[in-house]
Scaffold this motif. Structure first.
Motif, PDB file in Angstrom:
ATOM      1  N   THR A 166       0.823  -1.253  -0.017  1.00  0.00           N
ATOM      2  CA  THR A 166       0.210  -0.229   0.047  1.00  0.00           C
ATOM      3  C   THR A 166       0.990   1.390   0.135  1.00  0.00           C
ATOM      4  N   GLY A 167       2.127   1.235  -0.306  1.00  0.00           N
ATOM      5  CA  GLY A 167       3.009   2.018  -0.113  1.00  0.00           C
ATOM      6  C   GLY A 167       2.917   2.951  -1.457  1.00  0.00           C
ATOM      7  N   ASP A 168       4.128   3.831  -1.400  1.00  0.00           N
ATOM      8  CA  ASP A 168       4.218   4.752  -2.594  1.00  0.00           C
ATOM      9  C   ASP A 168       5.304   4.021  -3.330  1.00  0.00           C
ATOM     10  N   THR A 182      -2.664   7.952  -1.128  1.00  0.00           N
ATOM     11  CA  THR A 182      -3.950   7.493  -1.909  1.00  0.00           C
ATOM     12  C   THR A 182      -4.074   8.053  -3.037  1.00  0.00           C
ATOM     13  N   THR A 183      -3.129   8.463  -3.690  1.00  0.00           N
ATOM     14  CA  THR A 183      -3.299   9.274  -4.965  1.00  0.00           C
ATOM     15  C   THR A 183      -2.423   8.433  -6.143  1.00  0.00           C
ATOM     16  N   VAL A 184      -3.044   8.126  -7.383  1.00  0.00           N
ATOM     17  CA  VAL A 184      -2.009   7.456  -8.257  1.00  0.00           C
ATOM     18  C   VAL A 184      -2.247   8.616  -9.555  1.00  0.00           C
ATOM     19  N   ILE A 233      -7.401   6.606  -4.485  1.00  0.00           N
ATOM     20  CA  ILE A 233      -7.760   5.087  -4.241  1.00  0.00           C
ATOM     21  C   ILE A 233      -7.859   5.004  -2.823  1.00  0.00           C
ATOM     22  N   ASP A 234      -8.309   3.674  -2.647  1.00  0.00           N
ATOM     23  CA  ASP A 234      -8.409   3.526  -1.041  1.00  0.00           C
ATOM     24  C   ASP A 234      -6.928   3.127  -0.568  1.00  0.00           C
ATOM     25  N   ALA A 235      -6.977   3.616   0.712  1.00  0.00           N
ATOM     26  CA  ALA A 235      -5.367   3.586   1.399  1.00  0.00           C
ATOM     27  C   ALA A 235      -5.031   2.261   1.152  1.00  0.00           C
ATOM     28  N   SER A 236      -6.218   1.086   1.291  1.00  0.00           N
ATOM     29  CA  SER A 236      -5.816  -0.274   1.744  1.00  0.00           C
ATOM     30  C   SER A 236      -5.328  -0.997   0.156  1.00  0.00           C
ATOM     31  N   VAL A 273      -6.316   1.538 -12.543  1.00  0.00           N
ATOM     32  CA  VAL A 273      -6.183   2.874 -12.533  1.00  0.00           C
ATOM     33  C   VAL A 273      -5.793   3.465 -14.015  1.00  0.00           C
ATOM     34  N   SER A 274      -6.805   4.330 -14.545  1.00  0.00           N
ATOM     35  CA  SER A 274      -6.593   4.465 -16.001  1.00  0.00           C
ATOM     36  C   SER A 274      -6.879   5.886 -16.532  1.00  0.00           C
ATOM     37  N   VAL A 275      -6.351   6.347 -17.680  1.00  0.00           N
ATOM     38  CA  VAL A 275      -6.430   7.596 -18.141  1.00  0.00           C
ATOM     39  C   VAL A 275      -6.843   7.253 -19.699  1.00  0.00           C
TER      40      VAL A 275
END
Length: 289
Positions: free
Chosen positions: A124-126, A207-209, A224-227, A184-186
């Protein structure tokens, strides 16, 4: 050695001075400069500087009378883990971004793989995954890197891929999480050209991508969810393909995976030279040779 942190084993004999009265100084730049003298120790820890290659380490010994002698040795630093080559994947010394070489892939099953490692488990880390890529074709999806196998179901692993198109509305980029299903997409907003180098990156910060192309953020912040986890499957890391799907057609240079750090959270200027590894770097492939 495969890591820049090394320990020198030293021995000294002096007919006039005991070891307790011997001092040492170390040079890591071929004798241009030395560290201050310090008490002799049989195990001296050092951090080698710069990129991979042969490193000259010089140690000076000074006795209590002030007499100085020195010894030197070469240490080969190779931080790149061994990888397997598939298809016609090879180093191209004509087309490259940095360093005189890049990984050439023809889109017909060419790729490389590296042994599975906890380094590809981000939890769940960076993290940051990035590379310079040059596409031969801008009409389908290309895999940057993946540690994925669908047979592990909810632990299938992550995939980072991009689909560059000339038509901006068709282009997209995404990363699959640990489940191998949630992405997670664009979609849309960028037009791509063949035979042009692009810096491509995905970054998780808390919690950001975010996705970046050429240092500019593509699309919005994705919360996104922190988990939510991005862990690997227990299979080799694949570069330029995943499970025989979405092969990269073109060239790749300067692939870097960083664990535990979000390299960028806003627009930036991509480096115009090769990276050097730091404590967060878990993979760095220059593809020079």
């Amino acid at each position: 050695t495969s890591a820049p942190e090394v320990t020198l084993t030293l021995e000294v004999m002096d007919t006039l001075s005991s070891q307790a009265n011997i001092q040492i100084a170390v040079s890591l730049d071929q004798g241009q400069s030395f560290s201050p003298f310090e008490p002799f120790t049989q195990a001296k820890q050092l951090t080698l500087q710069g990129s991979d290659g042969s490193k000259v380490v010089i140690v000076r010994f000074k006795d209590e009378a002030g007499n100085i002698s020195q010894a030197e040795d070469d240490i080969l630093l190779s931080t790149v883990p061994p990888y397997n080559v598939f298809g016609d994947a090879h180093i191209d010394h004509i087309q490259f971004k940095f360093g005189g070489g890049s990984l050439a892939l023809d889109g017909l099953g060419d790729y490389i793989s590296l042994p599975d490692s906890p380094d590809w488990d981000f939890g769940t880390g960076d993290f940051t995954i990035e590379a310079w890529v040059n596409f031969n074709a801008v009409d389908y999806r290309h895999t940057i890197a993946a540690n994925y196998n669908q047979q592990f179901k909810d632990q299938s692993g992550w995939i980072f891929a991009i689909a560059p198109f000339a038509n901006p509305s068709d282009s997209y980029i995404h990363i699959y999480d640990t489940t191998g299903r949630e992405t997670v997409s664009v979609q849309g907003g960028l037009s791509f050209q063949a035979n042009r180098w692009y810096h491509v990156a995905v970054v998780r910060s808390g919690t950001t991508v975010r996705f970046f192309i050429g240092g500019r953020q593509w699309g919005p912040d994705h919360t996104i969810d922190a988990s939510r986890t991005f862990n690997s499957a227990p299979v080799p890391l694949e570069v330029g393909i995943y499970e025989g799907t979405a092969p990269l057609k073109g060239w790749m240079d300067e692939l870097r995976i960083s664990k535990g750090v979000a390299r960028w959270i806003e627009n930036f200027t991509p480096s115009q030279e090769e990276y050097t590894a730091d404590p967060y770097t878990t993979l760095l492939l220059h593809f020079d040779s």
